[in-house]
Design a protein around this motif. Structure first.
Motif: not given
Ligand SMILES: Cc1ncc(C[n+]2csc(CCOP(=O)(O)OP(=O)(O)O)c2C)c(N)n1
Ligand SMILES: [Mg+2]
Length: 412
Positions: A37-41, A67-68, A143-158
């Protein structure tokens, strides 16, 4: 390729990577049959990152997947049927059919925080989990994960700065798969190694080949133990590649074919398998046994998921608003008396009212300092109150209110 692991650990890593891939392959088939029903990543080609990092955690530790990271969920103990049923929106799924992907957690037993779709937001959340564990003396790591794109968000740095200043026992895995949707990493970050971002916050970092599961595991293990011993947080950049499109709808025609080919030749499962054969850690018979175990498990899990009903229509309105105990049973476990950590019951007069800036009424009704100086000064107000009370008790007319103090010009 690290050899410090035991034979069983090497075999377990292989088993979990194969299971991770088989679960996703099954879901691709279900998707094509229109049962998802939903998205598949897809995490095709990235299994070593999810599996190798989560394998470094203890049972009591906490994780929050992105998601991955279905592989990380499986390593932590989530049965494949839950992953299938979530994506099929079935009634027996952890969210009872309310979600179509992997937005579910298990705070009681498996210590999994549900993913948050806003990229980067899990970083401060998991920092908080890590701090809570330290406060309670549990010696856990989050522990958590972040993508290369996600590492450019403000909250990554904060979030990373917050984790660093708090010295939180927290490990952040930066999964650099070279693409964020259709944007190549080189067009969104002007540095070669994303691990360098940790330097800005005084955070220790590691770079690892994300397609070498033993290397990922040994790096993650070191990071987890450093964090557990109070030397966190730690950032791990795992260099890997997103072999499919962003999700099923994306054929990823923007990815150069040479690039795909390069990474297909570095498939993490094939590489580990080659290593296992070379080091005689298993043979064809051992490999077949693992395959048979996975096939039998997934047949059972898929059957269960397919036979699970969809939620009844009347359930649609259930759980929309919190209704107390039938909604959630988790309560804050106060280690100090609630009264000690709750705000004081009565307010006290502000002792820091600034001369010339006046004192006015706060929204709660009590005295509060305000910043415009356009109300009467405290002493004038008190004098007026005393004389009014006196006048009332003597049956006289109340005195006129004191003159307003001259407003101070703004912008000083
Ligand atoms: C704050 C925020 N911005 C945008 C999005 C939409 N979005 C979802 S996934 C994605 C790409 C993420 O790329 P990356 O972080 O590299 O992870 P990958 O998909 O490669 O695993 C975007 C832009 C979002 N979910 N959150
Ligand atoms: Mg990416």
């Amino acid at each position: 390729m690290a050899k410090a692991l035991t034979k069983q650990q090497h075999l377990d890593l292989y088993y979990y990577m194969r299971l991770n891939r088989a679960v996703e392959d099954t879901m691709v088939k279900l998707f094509r049959q229109n049962r998802i029903v939903g998205g598949l990543y897809s995490s095709l080609g990235q299994e070593a990152v999810s599996v190798g990092t989560a394998f470094a955690l203890e049972k009591k530790d906490w994780l929050a997947p992105m998601i991955r990271n279905i592989g990380a969920l499986i390593v932590k103990g989530v049965p494949p049927r839950d992953v299938f049923m979530q994506h099929m929106a079935k009634y027996d799924s952890p969210t009872k059919g309310k979600d179509g992907t992997s937005h579910f957690g298990d705070l009681e037993n498996l210590h999994i925080v549900s993913p948050i779709s806003m990229l980067g937001d899990l970083i401060p959340v998991m920092t908080g989990v890590a701090m809570a564990g330290r406060y309670l003396g549990h010696r856990i790591v989050a522990m958590t994960w972040i993508g290369d794109g996600g590492s450019s968000t403000g909250v990554f740095h904060e979030g990373l700065n917050f984790a660093a200043t708090q010295k939180a026992p927290f490990v952040l895995v930066l999964e650099n798969n070279l693409w964020a949707y259709s944007t190549p990493v080189k067009r969104q970050v002007p540095v070669e190694n994303l691990a360098d971002r940790a330097k800005a916050y005084g955070v220790k970092s590691f770079i690892v080949d994300g397609n070498d599961v033993a290397a990922v595991y040994t790096t993650a293990k070191e990071a987890v133990e450093l964090a557990r011993n109070g030397e966190g947080p730690i950032l791990i950049e795992a260099k890997t590649f997103r072999r499919m499109g962003h999700a099923q709808h994306d054929p990823a025609e923007y990815v150069p074919p040479d690039m795909k080919k390069y990474w297909e030749e570095r498939d993490p499962i094939a590489r580990h398998e080659k290593f296992l054969f070379k080091e005689k850690l298993f043979d064809e018979k051992g490999k077949k046994e693992i395959e048979a175990k996975i096939n039998a498990l997934l047949e059972k899990e898929r059957d269960f998921a397919e036979n699970s009903p969809f939620p009844p229509a009347a359930f649609a309105e259930h759980g929309v608003y919190c209704t107390g105990d039938d909604c959630h049973k988790i309560r804050a476990k106060w280690e100090r008396p609630v009264s000690e950590v709750a705000p004081p019951k009565s307010s006290v007069p502000a002792v820091w009212a600034i001369e010339g800036f006046g004192v006015g009424k706060g929204s709660g009704g009590g005295s509060a300092p305000i910043h415009f100086g356009d109300t009467e000064k405290r002493e004038q107000k008190e004098e007026a109150a005393v004389s009014n009370n006196g006048a009332k008790s003597a049956g006289k007319k109340p005195a006129k209110p004191a003159k307003k103090a001259v407003a101070r010009k703004a912008g000083r």
